[in-house]
Enzyme design. Structure first.
Site, short mmCIF file in Angstrom:
data_model
loop_
_atom_site.label_atom_id
_atom_site.label_comp_id
_atom_site.label_asym_id
_atom_site.label_seq_id
_atom_site.Cartn_x
_atom_site.Cartn_y
_atom_site.Cartn_z
N HIS A 23 0.80 -1.17 -0.02
CA HIS A 23 -0.11 0.04 0.04
C HIS A 23 0.95 1.23 -0.06
O HIS A 23 0.67 2.11 -0.92
CB HIS A 23 -0.88 -0.10 1.06
CG HIS A 23 -1.91 -1.12 1.35
ND1 HIS A 23 -1.81 -1.91 2.21
CD2 HIS A 23 -2.93 -1.32 0.43
CE1 HIS A 23 -3.03 -2.55 2.35
NE2 HIS A 23 -3.52 -2.38 1.08
N LYS A 47 -18.17 -4.88 8.75
CA LYS A 47 -17.23 -5.81 8.24
C LYS A 47 -16.00 -5.46 9.35
O LYS A 47 -15.63 -4.56 9.78
CB LYS A 47 -16.27 -5.55 6.89
CG LYS A 47 -15.57 -6.74 6.34
CD LYS A 47 -15.20 -6.26 5.04
CE LYS A 47 -13.89 -5.57 4.98
NZ LYS A 47 -13.54 -5.26 3.61
N ARG A 96 -1.80 -6.04 -8.30
CA ARG A 96 -0.68 -6.86 -7.97
C ARG A 96 -0.65 -7.91 -9.18
O ARG A 96 0.57 -8.51 -9.53
CB ARG A 96 -0.72 -7.64 -6.48
CG ARG A 96 -0.78 -6.59 -5.62
CD ARG A 96 -1.31 -7.24 -4.13
NE ARG A 96 -2.73 -7.45 -4.57
CZ ARG A 96 -3.59 -8.14 -3.57
NH1 ARG A 96 -3.16 -8.25 -2.37
NH2 ARG A 96 -4.74 -8.53 -3.90
N SER A 134 -3.06 -7.66 3.10
CA SER A 134 -3.20 -7.33 4.49
C SER A 134 -3.66 -8.93 5.15
O SER A 134 -3.34 -9.29 6.32
CB SER A 134 -4.32 -6.28 4.69
OG SER A 134 -3.72 -5.30 4.32
#
Ligand code: PNS
Length: 178
Positions: A23, A47, A96, A134
């Site tokens: 990030h 969430k 990515r 993450s």
């Protein structure tokens, strides 16, 4: 007299639970391209995250806040509404691998339909971060693996202390893990 150029503002949105070097790489690349970057941390009450949104914002500020072009804010609701409030013309997302592309394409096209004046720009992180998410960092750290070099030192400390405190496992998500 030549007309002054309007500064271009970009929003870098995400969950950042927690921020990784992947990030950071994308945020810094965006700051090198645009006049101002607003990192938008999604406030998602439904969430469950490992870190509260205010903790994520504080962590990100510590890490990138020294760059005067970068601002960190929490947001909820539609991303395009937040981007409009920030005066942004660009949404920056990191890609990515090909596997990220389909989800990102869907979001970018939906966002463009909602707000045709804002374009999504995809940036590629350093290759060494192309496997990084993450979710994986949390999993590896929870199981006692070493994630040094994948997250900034302040995040590493926070991760260890939160996971040692026995935090609940965050819920599974539909989108590719960031
Ligand atoms: O880091 P993430 O979890 O992949 O980021 C996803 C994020 C925050 C960019 C996305 O969930 C989002 O934009 N949420 C805000 C709500 C919204 O605008 N939804 C419609 C997107 S097309």
């Amino acid at each position: 007299m030549p007309k002054a150029r309007t500064p271009v503002v970009a929003v870098v949105p995400g969950s950042f639970d927690p921020i990784t070097y992947g990030h950071v790489d994308i945020i810094e690349r965006a700051a090198g391209l645009y006049d101002r970057v607003v990192v938008g941390v999604l406030l998602n009450e439904s969430k469950e995250g490992l870190f509260r949104p205010d903790e994520r914002v504080a962590m990100i500020r510590r890490i990138v806040g020294r760059n005067r072009r970068i601002e960190v804010r929490a947001f909820d609701g539609l991303l395009v509404r937040f981007a409009r409030e920030c005066g942004a013309r660009v949404i920056v997302r990191g890609i990515r691998a090909v596997s990220d592309y389909e989800y990102e394409l869907q979001m970018a096209l939906m966002n463009r339909r909602l707000e045709p004046g804002i374009d999504t720009v995809f940036l590629l992180p350093k290759e060494e971060y192309s496997f990084l998410s993450s979710r994986l960092v949390k999993e590896v750290c929870r199981l006692g693996g070493d994630v040094t070099g994948l997250v900034p030192p302040a995040v590493l400390t926070a991760l260890k202390s939160r996971l040692r405190d026995g935090a609940a496992t965050p819920k599974k998500r539909q989108s590719p893990a960031r």
